[in-house]
Write a protein that holds these residues in place. Structure first.
Motif, PDB file in Angstrom:
ATOM      1  N   LEU A  14       0.839  -1.188   0.000  1.00 16.98           N
ATOM      2  CA  LEU A  14       0.000   0.000   0.000  1.00 16.98           C
ATOM      3  C   LEU A  14       0.880   1.246   0.000  1.00 16.98           C
ATOM      4  O   LEU A  14       1.745   1.407   0.861  1.00 16.98           O
ATOM      5  CB  LEU A  14      -0.904  -0.011   1.233  1.00 16.98           C
ATOM      6  CG  LEU A  14      -1.914   1.131   1.373  1.00 16.98           C
ATOM      7  CD1 LEU A  14      -2.875   1.172   0.200  1.00 16.98           C
ATOM      8  CD2 LEU A  14      -2.692   0.993   2.686  1.00 16.98           C
ATOM      9  N   LYS A  15       0.648   2.136  -0.966  1.00 19.50           N
ATOM     10  CA  LYS A  15       1.463   3.351  -1.094  1.00 19.50           C
ATOM     11  C   LYS A  15       0.676   4.615  -0.735  1.00 19.50           C
ATOM     12  O   LYS A  15       1.221   5.530  -0.136  1.00 19.50           O
ATOM     13  CB  LYS A  15       2.004   3.478  -2.525  1.00 19.50           C
ATOM     14  CG  LYS A  15       2.825   2.284  -2.997  1.00 19.50           C
ATOM     15  CD  LYS A  15       4.001   1.978  -2.073  1.00 19.50           C
ATOM     16  CE  LYS A  15       5.054   3.062  -2.087  1.00 19.50           C
ATOM     17  NZ  LYS A  15       6.207   2.706  -1.228  1.00 19.50           N
ATOM     18  N   THR A  16      -0.603   4.690  -1.119  1.00 16.39           N
ATOM     19  CA  THR A  16      -1.415   5.875  -0.831  1.00 16.39           C
ATOM     20  C   THR A  16      -2.803   5.435  -0.411  1.00 16.39           C
ATOM     21  O   THR A  16      -3.418   4.580  -1.058  1.00 16.39           O
ATOM     22  CB  THR A  16      -1.524   6.797  -2.059  1.00 16.39           C
ATOM     23  OG1 THR A  16      -0.229   7.150  -2.517  1.00 16.39           O
ATOM     24  CG2 THR A  16      -2.290   8.068  -1.704  1.00 16.39           C
ATOM     25  N   VAL A  17      -3.314   6.040   0.665  1.00 18.66           N
ATOM     26  CA  VAL A  17      -4.625   5.671   1.181  1.00 18.66           C
ATOM     27  C   VAL A  17      -5.394   6.925   1.580  1.00 18.66           C
ATOM     28  O   VAL A  17      -4.817   7.903   2.062  1.00 18.66           O
ATOM     29  CB  VAL A  17      -4.494   4.698   2.376  1.00 18.66           C
ATOM     30  CG1 VAL A  17      -3.882   5.395   3.580  1.00 18.66           C
ATOM     31  CG2 VAL A  17      -5.838   4.080   2.740  1.00 18.66           C
ATOM     32  N   LEU A  18      -6.705   6.892   1.360  1.00 19.84           N
ATOM     33  CA  LEU A  18      -7.585   7.999   1.711  1.00 19.84           C
ATOM     34  C   LEU A  18      -8.291   7.694   3.027  1.00 19.84           C
ATOM     35  O   LEU A  18      -8.918   6.641   3.174  1.00 19.84           O
ATOM     36  CB  LEU A  18      -8.625   8.206   0.604  1.00 19.84           C
ATOM     37  CG  LEU A  18      -9.698   9.267   0.852  1.00 19.84           C
ATOM     38  CD1 LEU A  18      -9.084  10.662   0.853  1.00 19.84           C
ATOM     39  CD2 LEU A  18     -10.808   9.174  -0.196  1.00 19.84           C
ATOM     40  N   LEU A  19      -8.190   8.616   3.986  1.00 20.05           N
ATOM     41  CA  LEU A  19      -8.863   8.499   5.275  1.00 20.05           C
ATOM     42  C   LEU A  19      -9.735   9.729   5.514  1.00 20.05           C
ATOM     43  O   LEU A  19      -9.592  10.749   4.843  1.00 20.05           O
ATOM     44  CB  LEU A  19      -7.856   8.379   6.421  1.00 20.05           C
ATOM     45  CG  LEU A  19      -6.797   7.275   6.388  1.00 20.05           C
ATOM     46  CD1 LEU A  19      -5.977   7.316   7.666  1.00 20.05           C
ATOM     47  CD2 LEU A  19      -7.422   5.905   6.189  1.00 20.05           C
ATOM     48  N   LYS A  20     -10.614   9.630   6.493  1.00 20.09           N
ATOM     49  CA  LYS A  20     -11.365  10.781   7.001  1.00 20.09           C
ATOM     50  C   LYS A  20     -11.280  10.750   8.517  1.00 20.09           C
ATOM     51  O   LYS A  20     -11.797   9.835   9.158  1.00 20.09           O
ATOM     52  CB  LYS A  20     -12.823  10.726   6.554  1.00 20.09           C
ATOM     53  CG  LYS A  20     -13.757  11.711   7.301  1.00 20.09           C
ATOM     54  CD  LYS A  20     -13.387  13.154   7.035  1.00 20.09           C
ATOM     55  CE  LYS A  20     -14.396  14.113   7.658  1.00 20.09           C
ATOM     56  NZ  LYS A  20     -14.243  14.228   9.131  1.00 20.09           N
ATOM     57  N   ARG A  21     -10.627  11.751   9.092  1.00 19.96           N
ATOM     58  CA  ARG A  21     -10.537  11.826  10.547  1.00 19.96           C
ATOM     59  C   ARG A  21     -11.910  12.158  11.119  1.00 19.96           C
ATOM     60  O   ARG A  21     -12.563  13.106  10.666  1.00 19.96           O
ATOM     61  CB  ARG A  21      -9.522  12.897  10.950  1.00 19.96           C
ATOM     62  CG  ARG A  21      -9.181  12.946  12.430  1.00 19.96           C
ATOM     63  CD  ARG A  21      -8.067  13.950  12.662  1.00 19.96           C
ATOM     64  NE  ARG A  21      -7.534  13.895  14.013  1.00 19.96           N
ATOM     65  CZ  ARG A  21      -7.823  14.765  14.987  1.00 19.96           C
ATOM     66  NH1 ARG A  21      -8.663  15.773  14.734  1.00 19.96           N
ATOM     67  NH2 ARG A  21      -7.272  14.640  16.184  1.00 19.96           N
ATOM     68  N   PRO A  22     -12.401  11.382  12.090  1.00 20.16           N
ATOM     69  CA  PRO A  22     -13.716  11.696  12.669  1.00 20.16           C
ATOM     70  C   PRO A  22     -13.749  13.126  13.178  1.00 20.16           C
ATOM     71  O   PRO A  22     -12.784  13.619  13.779  1.00 20.16           O
ATOM     72  CB  PRO A  22     -13.831  10.684  13.820  1.00 20.16           C
ATOM     73  CG  PRO A  22     -12.931   9.552  13.423  1.00 20.16           C
ATOM     74  CD  PRO A  22     -11.779  10.194  12.701  1.00 20.16           C
ATOM     75  N   GLY A  23     -14.870  13.801  12.935  1.00 20.08           N
ATOM     76  CA  GLY A  23     -14.992  15.202  13.321  1.00 20.08           C
ATOM     77  C   GLY A  23     -16.320  15.506  13.970  1.00 20.08           C
ATOM     78  O   GLY A  23     -16.999  14.626  14.523  1.00 20.08           O
TER      79      GLY A  23
END
Length: 410
Positions: A14-23
């Motif tokens: 895995l080289k690049t991953v999309l996340l969303k920090r909980p807000g």
């Protein structure tokens, strides 16, 4: 510029991953809205953010580039015309046009700077937050008991579902539940307008405007030529056929889609809640989905003789099917919870089968699933455990919380 998308397996480095920090969207959950917003409990925001940061750092420590959904959306709205169109699309999908408040909310959102705009779209807009001048006009339009002008999107930290990268293209998904339907709109704007992606002619294997639902938790890229997709509570057989036709027409490398039928229940929400790939020939599985001899209803979809046609062959044993499509002599299924009926049910509920492979035989899991984690280690898998007390409240594990954008080919 390097082509930004490449996912030809579940286990390639895995080289690049999309996340969303909980807000703040989680702080707009209430007991009355839990069911409609698909939560069982209300997470404690400081703790869930700390756990998510731990997860992100575990990825970075292994050399993975982490990019964040809200940042990419904000950067995609650099042009005024794009931002205005996004606002209109978002309000329509929020069904604001059905309340008579469209113009007032559009004017308010248009007045916001880009980062604040994205924050409001994701976190929701409470009635108490709208400026008083606008509020007095809306007061009579919307019922007093409704606390929001725009509902929050608390499931955003499960970035796996709104879209999935398959090969060099995107399955831009139509989410099954209305509470999550707007999420893939963000991915549409990122792919079409962010400079990292818009410069490339990225194909779409599925269109979110279609009639049938499909979600990324059901989409597993097994190899450079085979994709597994769950027929589940969230993904329909019709959507799988539609994706297969577009994928086969647009990418000659892909030859097979394995459609796997799973129980339609809250516990077995997606295929990746009961089955994930951890190495070339090893898979985690919740034993509750298998018959005594590994029976599992599956269908292999391949190109038909003519354009726009598919051939479909039925199979009944998941081990034999995996051997067939992956050209393997042996396949090892590692049972969640060690196969014990009580432990397996408990750890599957807490995403013991929802592993994120970051390279062959190296996975990230929740620390709470210690029986499943120990069993994987006994099978030669390196297990990186992350904190999970609050993250697990949303009913999704490390794979659910991550959308791989780029993996090295095997």
């Amino acid at each position: 510029m390097q082509y930004p998308l490449n996912v030809t397996s579940e286990i390639g480095e895995l080289k690049t991953v999309l996340l969303k920090r909980p807000g703040g969207e989680l702080e707009n959950l209430t007991p009355d809205t839990l069911e409609v917003l698909l939560f069982d409990d209300i997470p404690y925001l400081p703790a869930i953010q700390q756990e998510h940061d731990y997860f992100a750092n575990a990825l970075r420590n292994r050399g993975v580039e982490v990019v964040y959904l809200d940042t990419l959306v904000t950067e995609s709205l650099a042009k005024d015309e794009v931002r205005k169109q996004m606002i209109e699309d978002f309000l329509v999908e929020s069904r604001v046009n059905e309340t008579g408040s469209f113009d007032i909310l559009k004017e308010y959102l248009t007045s916001l700077p880009k980062d604040r705009l994205v924050k409001v779209m994701m976190e929701g807009l409470r009635k108490t937050e709208l400026p008083n001048e606008s509020k007095k006009y809306l007061h009579e339009l919307l019922a007093d008991h409704e606390p929001f002008y725009l509902h929050p999107m608390p499931n955003l930290y499960f970035t796996r579902d709104p879209a999935a990268i398959i090969g060099n293209g995107v399955s831009l998904n139509r989410m099954n539940r209305r509470a999550r339907r707007r999420e893939s709109l963000f991915m549409k704007y990122i792919m079409n307008h962010h400079p990292r992606f818009a410069a490339h002619d990225i194909p779409f294997w599925f269109n979110r405007e279609g009639a049938y639902s499909i979600e990324g938790g059901d989409e597993l890229v097994l190899s450079h030529d085979t994709v597994a997709i769950g027929i589940s509570a969230r993904t329909t057989a019709q959507a799988i056929e539609s994706l297969a036709l577009k994928l086969f027409a647009g990418n000659q490398h892909y030859k097979k889609i394995v459609a796997v039928e799973i129980h339609k229940s809250r516990a077995f929400m997606h295929l990746d809640t009961v089955f994930t790939m951890v190495d070339h020939d090893k898979f985690t599985v919740h034993p509750g989905i298998l018959g005594p001899e590994g029976e599992m209803n599956t269908f292999i979809l391949e190109r038909g003789e003519n354009d726009g046609e598919l051939t479909i062959h039925r199979r009944s044993n998941i081990i034999q099917t995996l051997k067939e499509v992956l050209n393997l002599k042996e396949v090892t299924l590692i049972p969640c919870g060690g196969g014990d009926s009580i432990t397996a049910a408990r750890e599957q509920w807490n995403d013991g089968s929802n592993t994120l492979a970051i390279s062959p035989g190296v996975v990230i899991t929740y620390d709470r699933n210690y029986v499943s984690n120990d069993l994987m280690r006994q099978h030669g898998v390196e297990v990186i455990e992350v904190l999970s007390s609050e993250l697990a409240r949303g009913r999704g594990g490390p794979r659910c919380m991550s959308m791989p954008l780029y993996r090295n080919n095997l």
